[in-house]
Design a protein around this motif. Structure first.
Motif, PDB file in Angstrom:
ATOM      1  N   VAL A  78       2.605 -14.095   0.551  1.00  0.00           N
ATOM      2  CA  VAL A  78       1.640 -15.008   1.465  1.00  0.00           C
ATOM      3  C   VAL A  78       1.121 -15.988   0.664  1.00  0.00           C
ATOM      4  O   VAL A  78       0.907 -16.047  -0.608  1.00  0.00           O
ATOM      5  N   THR A  79       0.892 -17.158   1.512  1.00  0.00           N
ATOM      6  CA  THR A  79       0.180 -18.327   0.792  1.00  0.00           C
ATOM      7  C   THR A  79      -0.932 -18.713   1.690  1.00  0.00           C
ATOM      8  O   THR A  79      -0.792 -19.080   2.958  1.00  0.00           O
ATOM      9  N   TYR A  80      -1.862 -18.483   1.039  1.00  0.00           N
ATOM     10  CA  TYR A  80      -3.496 -18.725   1.605  1.00  0.00           C
ATOM     11  C   TYR A  80      -3.690 -20.085   1.504  1.00  0.00           C
ATOM     12  O   TYR A  80      -3.389 -20.796   0.567  1.00  0.00           O
ATOM     13  N   HIS A  81      -4.245 -20.789   2.408  1.00  0.00           N
ATOM     14  CA  HIS A  81      -4.657 -22.088   2.566  1.00  0.00           C
ATOM     15  C   HIS A  81      -6.171 -22.568   2.531  1.00  0.00           C
ATOM     16  O   HIS A  81      -6.505 -23.704   2.562  1.00  0.00           O
ATOM     17  N   ARG A  82      -6.925 -21.427   2.440  1.00  0.00           N
ATOM     18  CA  ARG A  82      -8.425 -21.594   2.161  1.00  0.00           C
ATOM     19  C   ARG A  82      -8.782 -20.710   1.370  1.00  0.00           C
ATOM     20  O   ARG A  82      -8.404 -19.434   1.487  1.00  0.00           O
ATOM     21  N   SER A  83      -9.819 -20.809   0.695  1.00  0.00           N
ATOM     22  CA  SER A  83     -10.538 -20.068  -0.205  1.00  0.00           C
ATOM     23  C   SER A  83     -11.157 -18.913   0.452  1.00  0.00           C
ATOM     24  O   SER A  83     -11.649 -19.182   1.667  1.00  0.00           O
ATOM     25  N   SER A  84     -11.285 -17.530  -0.171  1.00  0.00           N
ATOM     26  CA  SER A  84     -11.930 -16.701   0.712  1.00  0.00           C
ATOM     27  C   SER A  84     -13.633 -16.685   0.277  1.00  0.00           C
ATOM     28  O   SER A  84     -14.422 -15.980   0.778  1.00  0.00           O
ATOM     29  N   GLY A  85     -14.224 -17.797  -0.378  1.00  0.00           N
ATOM     30  CA  GLY A  85     -15.289 -18.100  -0.817  1.00  0.00           C
ATOM     31  C   GLY A  85     -16.061 -16.874  -1.466  1.00  0.00           C
ATOM     32  O   GLY A  85     -15.469 -16.501  -2.610  1.00  0.00           O
ATOM     33  N   ASN A  86     -17.224 -16.301  -1.130  1.00  0.00           N
ATOM     34  CA  ASN A  86     -17.788 -15.465  -2.022  1.00  0.00           C
ATOM     35  C   ASN A  86     -17.196 -14.093  -1.676  1.00  0.00           C
ATOM     36  O   ASN A  86     -17.894 -12.912  -2.099  1.00  0.00           O
ATOM     37  N   GLY A  87     -16.362 -14.146  -0.458  1.00  0.00           N
ATOM     38  CA  GLY A  87     -15.792 -12.639  -0.112  1.00  0.00           C
ATOM     39  C   GLY A  87     -14.419 -12.409  -0.549  1.00  0.00           C
ATOM     40  O   GLY A  87     -13.996 -12.975  -1.554  1.00  0.00           O
ATOM     41  N   THR A  88     -13.819 -11.629   0.413  1.00  0.00           N
ATOM     42  CA  THR A  88     -12.225 -11.439   0.104  1.00  0.00           C
ATOM     43  C   THR A  88     -11.523 -11.287   1.632  1.00  0.00           C
ATOM     44  O   THR A  88     -12.262 -11.360   2.710  1.00  0.00           O
ATOM     45  N   TYR A  89     -10.452 -11.495   1.572  1.00  0.00           N
ATOM     46  CA  TYR A  89      -9.550 -11.453   2.857  1.00  0.00           C
ATOM     47  C   TYR A  89      -9.058 -10.080   2.866  1.00  0.00           C
ATOM     48  O   TYR A  89      -8.647  -9.418   1.620  1.00  0.00           O
ATOM     49  N   ASN A  90      -8.922  -9.323   3.892  1.00  0.00           N
ATOM     50  CA  ASN A  90      -8.256  -7.784   4.030  1.00  0.00           C
ATOM     51  C   ASN A  90      -6.784  -7.913   4.308  1.00  0.00           C
ATOM     52  O   ASN A  90      -6.437  -8.036   5.512  1.00  0.00           O
ATOM     53  N   LEU A  91      -6.095  -7.904   3.319  1.00  0.00           N
ATOM     54  CA  LEU A  91      -4.661  -7.974   3.449  1.00  0.00           C
ATOM     55  C   LEU A  91      -4.197  -6.558   3.870  1.00  0.00           C
ATOM     56  O   LEU A  91      -4.451  -5.533   3.486  1.00  0.00           O
ATOM     57  N   GLN A  92      -3.392  -6.612   4.931  1.00  0.00           N
ATOM     58  CA  GLN A  92      -3.124  -5.362   5.765  1.00  0.00           C
ATOM     59  C   GLN A  92      -1.554  -5.093   5.290  1.00  0.00           C
ATOM     60  O   GLN A  92      -0.554  -6.012   5.461  1.00  0.00           O
ATOM     61  N   ALA A  93      -1.006  -4.141   4.804  1.00  0.00           N
ATOM     62  CA  ALA A  93       0.598  -3.886   4.388  1.00  0.00           C
ATOM     63  C   ALA A  93       0.876  -2.618   5.166  1.00  0.00           C
ATOM     64  O   ALA A  93       0.285  -1.480   4.951  1.00  0.00           O
ATOM     65  N   THR A  94       1.795  -2.727   6.008  1.00  0.00           N
ATOM     66  CA  THR A  94       2.260  -1.651   6.998  1.00  0.00           C
ATOM     67  C   THR A  94       3.550  -1.481   6.888  1.00  0.00           C
ATOM     68  O   THR A  94       4.429  -2.033   7.092  1.00  0.00           O
ATOM     69  N   ALA A  95       3.865  -0.147   6.489  1.00  0.00           N
ATOM     70  CA  ALA A  95       5.409   0.245   6.266  1.00  0.00           C
ATOM     71  C   ALA A  95       5.992   0.628   7.715  1.00  0.00           C
ATOM     72  O   ALA A  95       5.113   1.478   8.426  1.00  0.00           O
ATOM     73  N   THR A  96       7.193   0.574   8.045  1.00  0.00           N
ATOM     74  CA  THR A  96       8.062   0.818   9.190  1.00  0.00           C
ATOM     75  C   THR A  96       8.941   1.910   8.744  1.00  0.00           C
ATOM     76  O   THR A  96       9.494   1.915   7.727  1.00  0.00           O
ATOM     77  N   TRP A  97       8.663   3.276   9.406  1.00  0.00           N
ATOM     78  CA  TRP A  97       9.835   4.241   9.125  1.00  0.00           C
ATOM     79  C   TRP A  97      10.623   4.676  10.304  1.00  0.00           C
ATOM     80  O   TRP A  97      10.279   4.929  11.375  1.00  0.00           O
ATOM     81  N   ASP A  98      12.038   4.551   9.859  1.00  0.00           N
ATOM     82  CA  ASP A  98      12.979   5.156  11.138  1.00  0.00           C
ATOM     83  C   ASP A  98      12.897   6.438  10.982  1.00  0.00           C
ATOM     84  O   ASP A  98      13.108   7.257   9.895  1.00  0.00           O
ATOM     85  N   ILE A  99      12.774   6.981  12.223  1.00  0.00           N
ATOM     86  CA  ILE A  99      12.635   8.670  12.680  1.00  0.00           C
ATOM     87  C   ILE A  99      13.989   9.195  13.238  1.00  0.00           C
ATOM     88  O   ILE A  99      14.050   8.407  14.444  1.00  0.00           O
ATOM     89  N   THR A 100      14.500   9.964  12.524  1.00  0.00           N
ATOM     90  CA  THR A 100      15.701  10.747  13.276  1.00  0.00           C
ATOM     91  C   THR A 100      15.512  12.225  13.131  1.00  0.00           C
ATOM     92  O   THR A 100      14.580  12.805  12.246  1.00  0.00           O
ATOM     93  N   TRP A 101      16.465  13.047  13.776  1.00  0.00           N
ATOM     94  CA  TRP A 101      16.302  14.477  13.735  1.00  0.00           C
ATOM     95  C   TRP A 101      17.337  15.099  13.902  1.00  0.00           C
ATOM     96  O   TRP A 101      18.367  14.534  14.668  1.00  0.00           O
ATOM     97  N   THR A 102      17.773  16.229  13.134  1.00  0.00           N
ATOM     98  CA  THR A 102      18.953  17.106  13.635  1.00  0.00           C
ATOM     99  C   THR A 102      18.633  18.645  13.621  1.00  0.00           C
ATOM    100  O   THR A 102      17.362  18.807  13.348  1.00  0.00           O
ATOM    101  N   GLY A 103      19.321  19.304  14.443  1.00  0.00           N
ATOM    102  CA  GLY A 103      18.712  20.660  14.893  1.00  0.00           C
ATOM    103  C   GLY A 103      19.823  21.660  15.079  1.00  0.00           C
ATOM    104  O   GLY A 103      21.009  21.383  14.847  1.00  0.00           O
TER     105      GLY A 103
END
Length: 335
Positions: A281-306
């Protein structure tokens, strides 16, 4: 009017045998959740047992990307041998087997239902030929959802498949196993070291050892019936949300695909500060005295056998973590 009675069974207590990450590739036994309803003191309800395997003990449950899909709230499964069923029903409806003609006051209006079972002596003469089936419930099931499995107990011969909705099956086991999957967290490595800089790309990556497929096998084993299903979650991608609109995701979709070696993105190396990373990611503005909350979410492919060669796909799952990111203006000196 006779009131319906929903009889729920105890599927087992939640039990984790958590090992160290080095041992997590071995199967880990987890019993299913206890269900709602009155306690039964006779009979051994069919237990759905779960075994987990994978390279990580997991950090949290996957959530279906399909908001309209949830694991089944209830199902029918074997619960009693014939003699157990007779003892249970007589205690429930008539107080005690030694006094079967003295129904409890609270259950008088329902006792006529049990007369049908008693007329055939609860199939005790067929003790080894089948079992009585009843409704079982997820501990998260609402009253309305429990009503979907409101049929009274019914007899099933060994080897037969009852023709009723929600009868336990490999597919239902697979869906219940979905609810037991635990996957690793998604705290990504970020670089260059220290605070990110305005207008300079921040690299993000996950090492190849961080994500491996995770499986849960659900099985049910009672006289005359053994079925099982294995549900497997396989990581496919990582989605990045920078935590502010004043940023550009890399790639633009924000979805970083998994590399062939199982890693995501590319580790930062000295001298690449001005290069565009495959994931970041490229940020275009400072977070000032705080922080940005970066979210990283994984996608999982779900299969089944029975059992019996069954199998298929279930909705993809997601799980992610947040992490704070400090962004600073690039300092320059005029000479």
């Amino acid at each position: 009017m006779r009131k319906p009675l929903i009889v729920s069974a105890v599927c087992g207590s939640l039990l984790f045998m958590a090992g160290s990450p080095a041992m997590a590739a071995d199967p880990v036994a987890i019993d299913s959740q206890g269900s709602k309803g009155p306690d039964r003191t006779v009979g051994a309800a069919a237990k759905i047992t779960y075994t987990r395997s994978g390279n990580s003990p997991g950090s949290g449950p996957v959530t279906s990307v399909d908001p309209n899909w949830t694991p089944p709230p209830c199902w029918y499964a074997p619960e009693w041998k014939a003699s157990e069923f007779g003892e249970y029903r007589d205690r429930l409806y008539f107080g005690a087997r030694h006094d079967p003609d003295a129904p409890r006051d609270a259950l008088k209006e329902m006792s006529d239902e049990n007369q049908g079972y008693r007329k055939d002596n609860y199939n005790i003469d067929k003790e080894k030929e089948g079992m009585w089936w009843g409704a079982q419930f997820s501990p998260d099931a609402t009253v309305a959802e429990q009503a979907k499995c409101s049929d009274p107990p019914f007899w099933v011969d060994n080897g037969d498949t009852p023709d009723v909705p929600n009868a336990i099956s490999p597919e239902i086991l697979a869906e219940l196993a979905y609810n037991q999957i635990q996957v690793p967290g998604t705290k990504v490595s970020l670089a260059p070291d220290g605070p990110s800089k305005v207008n300079l790309p921040t690299w993000a990556w996950l090492d190849k050892g961080d994500f491996q497929p995770v499986s849960v096998t659900a099985s049910l084993d009672v006289p005359g019936l053994h079925i099982e299903a294995t549900t497997t979650a396989k990581p496919t991608a990582l989605s990045i949300k920078p935590g502010t609109e004043d940023a550009v995701r890399i790639p633009a979709s924000g979805k970083c695909e998994m590399n062939e070696d199982g890693s995501i993105g590319e580790p930062y190396a000295k001298g690449k500060a001005n290069e565009e990373p495959p994931c970041g990611v490229t940020y275009h503005r400072s977070s000032g005295n705080g922080t940005y909350n970066l979210q990283a979410t994984a996608t999982w492919d779900i299969t089944w056998t029975g059992s019996g060669g069954t199998g298929g796909d279930l909705p993809d799952g997601e799980y992610g973590d947040d992490q704070p990111v400090t962004v600073e203006e690039v300092q320059s000196v005029n000479r």
